[in-house]
Design a protein around this motif. Structure first.
Motif, PDB file in Angstrom:
ATOM      1  N   LEU A   1      16.595  36.082  46.290  1.00 52.56           N
ATOM      2  CA  LEU A   1      15.867  37.211  45.718  1.00 52.56           C
ATOM      3  C   LEU A   1      16.661  38.505  45.852  1.00 52.56           C
ATOM      4  O   LEU A   1      16.807  39.276  44.892  1.00 52.56           O
ATOM      5  CB  LEU A   1      14.503  37.339  46.393  1.00 52.56           C
ATOM      6  CG  LEU A   1      13.647  38.547  45.969  1.00 52.56           C
ATOM      7  CD1 LEU A   1      13.335  38.477  44.478  1.00 52.56           C
ATOM      8  CD2 LEU A   1      12.364  38.597  46.789  1.00 52.56           C
ATOM      9  N   LYS A   2      17.174  38.764  47.040  1.00 53.23           N
ATOM     10  CA  LYS A   2      17.914  40.006  47.276  1.00 53.23           C
ATOM     11  C   LYS A   2      19.222  40.036  46.485  1.00 53.23           C
ATOM     12  O   LYS A   2      19.608  41.072  45.930  1.00 53.23           O
ATOM     13  CB  LYS A   2      18.177  40.172  48.778  1.00 53.23           C
ATOM     14  CG  LYS A   2      16.918  40.487  49.596  1.00 53.23           C
ATOM     15  CD  LYS A   2      17.233  40.620  51.069  1.00 53.23           C
ATOM     16  CE  LYS A   2      15.991  40.999  51.874  1.00 53.23           C
ATOM     17  NZ  LYS A   2      15.481  42.349  51.515  1.00 53.23           N
ATOM     18  N   ALA A   3      19.917  38.910  46.437  1.00 52.85           N
ATOM     19  CA  ALA A   3      21.175  38.861  45.699  1.00 52.85           C
ATOM     20  C   ALA A   3      20.941  39.068  44.203  1.00 52.85           C
ATOM     21  O   ALA A   3      21.683  39.802  43.537  1.00 52.85           O
ATOM     22  CB  ALA A   3      21.881  37.529  45.949  1.00 52.85           C
TER      23      ALA A   3
ATOM     24  N   VAL B   1      32.321  43.458  41.281  1.00 53.86           N
ATOM     25  CA  VAL B   1      31.589  43.040  42.473  1.00 53.86           C
ATOM     26  C   VAL B   1      31.304  41.548  42.375  1.00 53.86           C
ATOM     27  O   VAL B   1      30.804  41.069  41.351  1.00 53.86           O
ATOM     28  CB  VAL B   1      30.261  43.806  42.624  1.00 53.86           C
ATOM     29  CG1 VAL B   1      29.527  43.375  43.899  1.00 53.86           C
ATOM     30  CG2 VAL B   1      30.506  45.313  42.626  1.00 53.86           C
ATOM     31  N   THR B   2      31.636  40.821  43.408  1.00 51.54           N
ATOM     32  CA  THR B   2      31.328  39.393  43.498  1.00 51.54           C
ATOM     33  C   THR B   2      30.309  39.174  44.604  1.00 51.54           C
ATOM     34  O   THR B   2      30.545  39.563  45.750  1.00 51.54           O
ATOM     35  CB  THR B   2      32.599  38.566  43.800  1.00 51.54           C
ATOM     36  OG1 THR B   2      33.521  38.727  42.726  1.00 51.54           O
ATOM     37  CG2 THR B   2      32.256  37.095  43.959  1.00 51.54           C
ATOM     38  N   ILE B   3      29.176  38.571  44.255  1.00 53.15           N
ATOM     39  CA  ILE B   3      28.138  38.258  45.240  1.00 53.15           C
ATOM     40  C   ILE B   3      28.078  36.742  45.368  1.00 53.15           C
ATOM     41  O   ILE B   3      27.797  36.037  44.405  1.00 53.15           O
ATOM     42  CB  ILE B   3      26.764  38.810  44.803  1.00 53.15           C
ATOM     43  CG1 ILE B   3      26.833  40.326  44.595  1.00 53.15           C
ATOM     44  CG2 ILE B   3      25.701  38.473  45.843  1.00 53.15           C
ATOM     45  CD1 ILE B   3      25.540  40.939  44.084  1.00 53.15           C
ATOM     46  N   THR B   4      28.374  36.257  46.555  1.00 53.91           N
ATOM     47  CA  THR B   4      28.445  34.818  46.761  1.00 53.91           C
ATOM     48  C   THR B   4      28.081  34.489  48.198  1.00 53.91           C
ATOM     49  O   THR B   4      27.883  35.379  49.024  1.00 53.91           O
ATOM     50  CB  THR B   4      29.858  34.301  46.424  1.00 53.91           C
ATOM     51  OG1 THR B   4      29.871  32.876  46.464  1.00 53.91           O
ATOM     52  CG2 THR B   4      30.886  34.839  47.418  1.00 53.91           C
TER      53      THR B   4
ATOM     54  N   LEU C   1      22.762  31.479  43.829  1.00 52.59           N
ATOM     55  CA  LEU C   1      21.953  32.588  44.329  1.00 52.59           C
ATOM     56  C   LEU C   1      21.100  33.221  43.238  1.00 52.59           C
ATOM     57  O   LEU C   1      20.340  34.150  43.523  1.00 52.59           O
ATOM     58  CB  LEU C   1      22.859  33.662  44.946  1.00 52.59           C
ATOM     59  CG  LEU C   1      23.635  33.253  46.194  1.00 52.59           C
ATOM     60  CD1 LEU C   1      24.635  34.340  46.566  1.00 52.59           C
ATOM     61  CD2 LEU C   1      22.685  32.986  47.361  1.00 52.59           C
ATOM     62  N   ASN C   2      21.208  32.730  42.031  1.00 51.45           N
ATOM     63  CA  ASN C   2      20.509  33.345  40.898  1.00 51.45           C
ATOM     64  C   ASN C   2      19.076  32.835  40.822  1.00 51.45           C
ATOM     65  O   ASN C   2      18.829  31.679  40.493  1.00 51.45           O
ATOM     66  CB  ASN C   2      21.260  33.039  39.596  1.00 51.45           C
ATOM     67  CG  ASN C   2      20.746  33.848  38.432  1.00 51.45           C
ATOM     68  OD1 ASN C   2      19.708  34.517  38.524  1.00 51.45           O
ATOM     69  ND2 ASN C   2      21.459  33.804  37.334  1.00 51.45           N
ATOM     70  N   MET C   3      18.127  33.721  41.108  1.00 50.72           N
ATOM     71  CA  MET C   3      16.718  33.349  41.065  1.00 50.72           C
ATOM     72  C   MET C   3      16.258  33.003  39.656  1.00 50.72           C
ATOM     73  O   MET C   3      15.271  32.282  39.471  1.00 50.72           O
ATOM     74  CB  MET C   3      15.859  34.503  41.589  1.00 50.72           C
ATOM     75  CG  MET C   3      15.869  34.681  43.086  1.00 50.72           C
ATOM     76  SD  MET C   3      14.915  33.403  43.957  1.00 50.72           S
ATOM     77  CE  MET C   3      13.246  33.859  43.495  1.00 50.72           C
ATOM     78  N   LEU C   4      16.948  33.528  38.643  1.00 49.28           N
ATOM     79  CA  LEU C   4      16.523  33.337  37.257  1.00 49.28           C
ATOM     80  C   LEU C   4      17.115  32.094  36.627  1.00 49.28           C
ATOM     81  O   LEU C   4      16.778  31.761  35.492  1.00 49.28           O
ATOM     82  CB  LEU C   4      16.903  34.569  36.424  1.00 49.28           C
ATOM     83  CG  LEU C   4      16.326  35.891  36.936  1.00 49.28           C
ATOM     84  CD1 LEU C   4      16.751  37.031  36.019  1.00 49.28           C
ATOM     85  CD2 LEU C   4      14.809  35.825  37.035  1.00 49.28           C
ATOM     86  N   ALA C   5      17.999  31.417  37.346  1.00 48.55           N
ATOM     87  CA  ALA C   5      18.580  30.181  36.814  1.00 48.55           C
ATOM     88  C   ALA C   5      17.551  29.068  36.857  1.00 48.55           C
ATOM     89  O   ALA C   5      16.712  29.005  37.767  1.00 48.55           O
ATOM     90  CB  ALA C   5      19.819  29.784  37.615  1.00 48.55           C
TER      91      ALA C   5
ATOM     92  N   VAL D   1      29.634  42.355  37.405  1.00 46.83           N
ATOM     93  CA  VAL D   1      29.174  41.583  38.566  1.00 46.83           C
ATOM     94  C   VAL D   1      29.311  40.094  38.276  1.00 46.83           C
ATOM     95  O   VAL D   1      29.012  39.632  37.172  1.00 46.83           O
ATOM     96  CB  VAL D   1      27.695  41.902  38.884  1.00 46.83           C
ATOM     97  CG1 VAL D   1      27.249  41.147  40.137  1.00 46.83           C
ATOM     98  CG2 VAL D   1      27.483  43.390  39.056  1.00 46.83           C
ATOM     99  N   HIS D   2      29.792  39.369  39.271  1.00 49.79           N
ATOM    100  CA  HIS D   2      29.699  37.914  39.247  1.00 49.79           C
ATOM    101  C   HIS D   2      28.739  37.494  40.342  1.00 49.79           C
ATOM    102  O   HIS D   2      28.962  37.780  41.524  1.00 49.79           O
ATOM    103  CB  HIS D   2      31.048  37.239  39.487  1.00 49.79           C
ATOM    104  CG  HIS D   2      30.910  35.763  39.744  1.00 49.79           C
ATOM    105  ND1 HIS D   2      30.609  34.861  38.743  1.00 49.79           N
ATOM    106  CD2 HIS D   2      30.992  35.043  40.894  1.00 49.79           C
ATOM    107  CE1 HIS D   2      30.512  33.658  39.263  1.00 49.79           C
ATOM    108  NE2 HIS D   2      30.743  33.727  40.562  1.00 49.79           N
TER     109      HIS D   2
END
Length: 217
Positions: free
Chosen positions: A68-70, A14-17, A90-94, A84-85
């Motif tokens: 947040l949702k991603a 799964v790629t989320i972008t 979109l990474n809230m934790l970055a 997952v990529h």
């Protein structure tokens, strides 16, 4: 006998972008289980596409809600065993200043490398990082200055050649950076040709016969 290649279930990845054309956050790939997780944990919607269904977040979500949702959906997928990529943007934790910190570490490493250089070729390698025509630090910095000059002029509605003096000087700065890159590249080429330290004259051999002058004494 050669071993057969293993089977990889590529469609389960799964790629989320974020789609650059539409600005939508999309999730591509995955199984029905992945689709269920995307819908339940991230609020993704299923939409038909030219190559089958894909998943996207609703239109009009604020950036922080998108992130947040991603991020929530990606971690739920990982916990369920999916690969997952997640787009780093979109990474809230970055870390918010991760790119800047990486750039500072990179410059510090270059300073350490050139200080510890023991050959001209090692110095040339560091200078290449600065002056390489396409990906060198100076050409890339010049590109930022040029874009800033154009953007500032456009935002002030200034015609070419009629910018306020501080903005007009950005153009001169860009030219100076081009010249600086040329100078550094010239020095880099010179250093690259001197791969060995200059040879020194051999020391006199021990026990060499004395000159006729010294023998007269």
């Amino acid at each position: 006998m050669s071993r057969p290649e293993p089977d990889f279930w590529v469609l389960e990845y799964v790629t989320i972008t974020k789609d650059p054309r539409t600005g939508l956050v999309v999730a591509i790939g995955g199984t029905e289980q992945a689709a269920d997780i995307l819908q339940r944990t991230g609020g993704f919607l299923t939409s038909p596409g030219p190559r089958g269904d894909y998943h996207r977040l609703p239109h009009g979500l604020p950036i922080e809600q998108q992130r947040l949702k991603a991020t929530t959906a990606s971690h739920a997928l990982l916990a369920a065993g999916h690969s997952v990529h997640l787009d780093p943007a979109l990474n809230m934790l970055a870390a918010p200043d991760g790119d800047r910190d990486a750039a500072l570490r990179y410059l510090t490493q270059l300073a350490v490398r050139v200080s510890a250089a023991e050959t001209s070729s090692a110095v040339a390698e560091v200078l290449t990082e600065f002056a390489a025509p396409v990906h060198g630090l100076l050409p890339l910095t010049r590109e930022v200055i040029v874009r800033a000059w154009i953007a500032a002029s456009d935002l002030q509605g200034a015609a070419p050649g009629e910018e306020p003096e501080p903005i007009a000087r950005l153009g001169s700065t860009a030219n100076s950076l081009s010249e600086a890159a040329r100078v550094v590249l010239h020095a880099r080429n010179h250093a690259a040709r001197r791969t060995q330290p200059p040879a020194t004259a051999p020391a006199p051999a021990a026990g060499r016969a004395q000159s006729p002058v010294s023998r007269r004494r």
